[in-house]
Scaffold this motif. Sequence first.
Motif, PDB file in Angstrom:
ATOM      1  N   TYR A 118       0.832  -1.212   0.000  1.00 13.41           N
ATOM      2  CA  TYR A 118       0.000   0.000   0.000  1.00 13.41           C
ATOM      3  C   TYR A 118       0.864   1.259   0.000  1.00 13.41           C
ATOM      4  N   ARG A 121       2.322   2.031  -3.320  1.00 16.96           N
ATOM      5  CA  ARG A 121       1.319   2.530  -4.258  1.00 16.96           C
ATOM      6  C   ARG A 121       0.920   3.974  -3.957  1.00 16.96           C
ATOM      7  N   ASP A 144       3.274  -7.895  -2.928  1.00 17.25           N
ATOM      8  CA  ASP A 144       2.142  -8.746  -2.548  1.00 17.25           C
ATOM      9  C   ASP A 144       1.066  -8.716  -3.629  1.00 17.25           C
ATOM     10  N   PHE A 145       0.870  -7.550  -4.197  1.00 16.33           N
ATOM     11  CA  PHE A 145      -0.059  -7.414  -5.327  1.00 16.33           C
ATOM     12  C   PHE A 145       0.691  -6.817  -6.504  1.00 16.33           C
ATOM     13  N   THR A 146       0.422  -7.335  -7.682  1.00 16.18           N
ATOM     14  CA  THR A 146       1.068  -6.795  -8.882  1.00 16.18           C
ATOM     15  C   THR A 146       0.035  -6.253  -9.866  1.00 16.18           C
ATOM     16  N   GLU A 147      -1.237  -6.348  -9.493  1.00 21.76           N
ATOM     17  CA  GLU A 147      -2.284  -5.773 -10.344  1.00 21.76           C
ATOM     18  C   GLU A 147      -3.259  -5.022  -9.446  1.00 21.76           C
ATOM     19  N   PHE A 148      -3.745  -3.884  -9.931  1.00 26.91           N
ATOM     20  CA  PHE A 148      -4.549  -3.007  -9.079  1.00 26.91           C
ATOM     21  C   PHE A 148      -5.685  -2.386  -9.873  1.00 26.91           C
ATOM     22  N   TYR A 149      -6.769  -2.135  -9.175  1.00 22.73           N
ATOM     23  CA  TYR A 149      -7.905  -1.492  -9.846  1.00 22.73           C
ATOM     24  C   TYR A 149      -7.732   0.021  -9.979  1.00 22.73           C
ATOM     25  N   GLN A 150      -7.255   0.650  -8.881  1.00 25.17           N
ATOM     26  CA  GLN A 150      -7.309   2.110  -8.828  1.00 25.17           C
ATOM     27  C   GLN A 150      -6.053   2.751  -9.398  1.00 25.17           C
ATOM     28  N   SER A 151      -6.206   4.047  -9.609  1.00 23.32           N
ATOM     29  CA  SER A 151      -5.055   4.879  -9.892  1.00 23.32           C
ATOM     30  C   SER A 151      -4.157   4.897  -8.660  1.00 23.32           C
ATOM     31  N   PRO A 156      -0.195   5.164 -12.432  1.00 27.05           N
ATOM     32  CA  PRO A 156      -1.235   6.206 -12.402  1.00 27.05           C
ATOM     33  C   PRO A 156      -2.528   5.818 -13.111  1.00 27.05           C
ATOM     34  N   PRO A 158      -5.728   3.887 -13.849  1.00 34.41           N
ATOM     35  CA  PRO A 158      -6.515   2.820 -13.231  1.00 34.41           C
ATOM     36  C   PRO A 158      -6.657   1.649 -14.210  1.00 34.41           C
ATOM     37  N   LEU A 159      -7.026   0.506 -13.669  1.00 36.41           N
ATOM     38  CA  LEU A 159      -7.115  -0.697 -14.502  1.00 36.41           C
ATOM     39  C   LEU A 159      -8.032  -0.473 -15.698  1.00 36.41           C
ATOM     40  N   ARG A 162      -6.213   0.464 -18.587  1.00 35.14           N
ATOM     41  CA  ARG A 162      -5.159  -0.460 -19.035  1.00 35.14           C
ATOM     42  C   ARG A 162      -5.720  -1.771 -19.561  1.00 35.14           C
TER      43      ARG A 162
END
Lengths: 167, 560
Positions: A118, A121, A144-151, A156, A158-159, A162
Motif C-alpha cells: 500500500y 502505491r 504482494d499485489f502486482t495488479e490493481f484497480y485504482q489509480s 497512475p 486505473p485498470l 489499461r
Amino acid sequence: MSKVIINREIVENRWTRVIADAEGGVSVPSEGAILVPYQYWLANREALAGREVAVCFAPDDEPESLPVDANTFSMIACDFPAFTDGRGFSIGRLLRVRYGFTGELRAVGDVFKDTLNYLARCGFTAFDVRADKDINEAIKGIDDFTEFYQSSVDVPNPLFLRRPVAA
Amino acid sequence: MYIYDDYDQKIVDQRVAQYRDQTRRYLAGELTDEEFRPLRLQNGLYIQRHAPMLRVAIPYGHLRSAQVRKLAELARKYDKGYVHFTTRQNVQYNWPALENVPEMLAELATVQMHGIQTSGACIRNTTSDQFAGVAHDEIVDPRPWCEIIRQWSTFHPEFAHLPRKFKIAVNGAVEDRAAVLVHDVGINVKLNEAGEVGFEIFVGGGLGRTPMIGDLIKPWLEPKHLLTYLNAVLRVYNRYGRRDNKYKARIKILVKALTPEVFAAKVEQEWAFEKDGVQTLTEAEIARNHRFFTAPAYETLPVEDAAFTAAKAEHPAFARWVERNVFAHKVAGYAAVTFSLKKTGVPPGDATDAQLEDVANLADRFSFGEVRVSHGQNLILADVKQSELFALWEEAKRIGFATPNIGLLTDLICCPGGDFCALANAKSIPVAQAIQERFDDLDYLFDLGEIDMNMSGCINACGHHHVGNIGILGVDKNNAEYYQITLGGRQGADAKIGKVIGPSFAQDEMPDVMSKIIDVFVAHREGDERFIDVFDRIGAEPFKAKVYEGKPIRKEKADV
C-alpha cells in the motif's frame, strides 16, 4: 548503521532520525544528515540552514502548509506511529501528486512487510522497516499485489484504462 | 452478473497467497495478535465468542448457483453445516478453525468469491437493492455502479486504514430498499428531465452508538465523476476523521462537527484537484460494466398467467405466500420470489448446507441460476415465471423457506447476538424465537400487516434496531441481559431513528411486552392502517402507558 529499503534495495541508512522526547525537546546531533520532525524544522529553519536536512511529517501535519517547494528536500519522510493510522497514505499521495515531490519518500515508524505494498502505491520509495522485523522478509511485501484497480502513484492509470476491452 | 477476467482473478488469488503467508507468520509468532488483528479483519476473520468467524463478501447481494454450492460445501467441510446471512449482504461462517481459513479463501477464489474488506477500518462491501434490475419501481439499475465502486474500493491503497469502517449503499428505485440514508455514503441513482443518469450523494448516515440520518451533500453528480468525487470524500474523512476515540471516528461525527455544508465545501475543494483526472470514468468503462447486467433471456409472456391465477384461487396458502413473498417484476409474466429465512424456531438468517444446495438447484431450474441476498436476511430468486410459481412454492415449502411472512412481524431482522458474537451484551436469537412463537398464528400475523421489527444484541446495532418500527436492543445491566424498546423507526426514503420508550425488560417479559404493543396498535388502528402510520398518528404515549401499566416507576438512563 541500520538498513533501509530504498528503491527496492536494502542499503545502509545514512540519515539520523531525530525524534522529540516526552517533553517535546529535540536534540540534534552536530553533524551528518538529519531527519527532523516537520514542526521542528518549521520553527528552526534558520538554525538548520546549511545542514543536510530532511523533514518527517506526523499524521496530523499538513503538506499544504509547506512554505517551500517540496523538492527543496532530497528526502521527505512520513511517520506511521501505528500502521493502522492511514493518514500518512494521503500525505504521501498528496506530496507526490499535488506537490510534485520527486525525491525519496520514506515511510518510518510502524513499517513492516504487510504495509509495504500500500505504501509503495501511495508513492513511498523508501521503507525504514521496524528494527524487530526481518527486512529481507519485509521487502517481498512490496509485490504482494502486482495488479490493481485504482489509480496509484506508481501506476497512475486505473485498470479500466489499461484493461484491453472487447468491443 | 459480473464475471471476473484474468485481472480480477489475479487480484483475488494474490490476496489468498498474501493471507496464507500472514496466517503462517502469525502462527509462527512472527506477527503479534495486535499486528494480525487488522490484517485478518480486512479478510473478514473475527475472533468470536466460541471460535473465529469468517465473513464472506456477496457484492451487492448477487450469487450464482455455483457460488451457492461452494458456500454449502465449505459449511460442510469447515463449519457445522450452516451459514448465517447478515444485514449487509454478507455470509458468515461461525465455526471455522483459524488454520483452515486460507484454504477456505482459496476455495472461494475458485468461484470468484473472497472475504476482502468485509470487516476492518476500510471501505466495506457495497450493498444495494435485492431487486436491482428486476424491480417494477426501478428508475436506474444500480448494479453497474455498485460494481464500479467495488473495483475502486478493493485494496484502495490510500484508504486501507481509515479511522473506522466505511459503508456505501446504492439505490436506483423509487422505494429505497438499500437504506441509503443510514450509510456512510448513500447514493441514489436518478434520471433528470433530459433522461440523463446522475447521482444524489448523502453522507454521514449510520446506526450504532450514535444513530444518524445522512445529509445530502451533492444533489446531482455526473456519472463520470463518481470515483473522483468518492476519492475526495474519502480523503477528507481519512485525514480529518477522529482517530482518538473509536466511538467518534465514523464519518457522521465529522460531518456533524463541521456541519454538512462545511464538509461538502471541503469535499468540493478536494475534488477540484481530482475532477477530470485519471480516475474519471470513461464511456467505455461505464459500458463495460453495464454489459454484465443485461436482462436474461426472458420469454414473451402474458401479464397474468391463467394457471397462476387459478392456483391462487384454489390454494389459499399459496395465495397468501404470493401476497407476502412474491414481488412485482418489471417484465410481464415474471416475478421475484423471496425465500423466508425467518421460520419460527430457526435463527433468523441461517441456512444449512442442504438448504443452500436446494436453493442452488432451484435457481438453476427457475431463475437463470442466480440467487440474491437481501439486507433483510432472506434469499431471493429474482426471475421466476408466474407459471412456475406454484411449483417453486411447493419446493420452497419442502426445504422450509416458504414461510409467508415477508414484511410481517416475524420476518424480523436479527443479529447473531450473545450466542455467537463477542461484542454482544445480550442474546437475540432466543428473544426472536420467543416473539416468533407468540405470533405464530399466520392469520393474525396477516391481519396485523406490515411491521418491521429489528433486534440487536448490542449498541453496535448490526440488527439495525434504530430503524425498525419496533426496535429491540439488548443491554447489559449489572451483568444481566435486558432489552430496551424503541418505537417509530423506519428505513427507506423517509428513514427515521426510533425513540426509546422507557426502562428495559427482562428476557422472559419480551413476548408479553410485544403483545401489549401490538394490542395498542390494534385498538387504535383504523381500517388497514400500518403500524408505523398508527404510531405517527397517536405517538408513543399510549404504548408506554400499556407497556408500563402496573410497573413501579424506575428511572433508567437510556442507552441510546
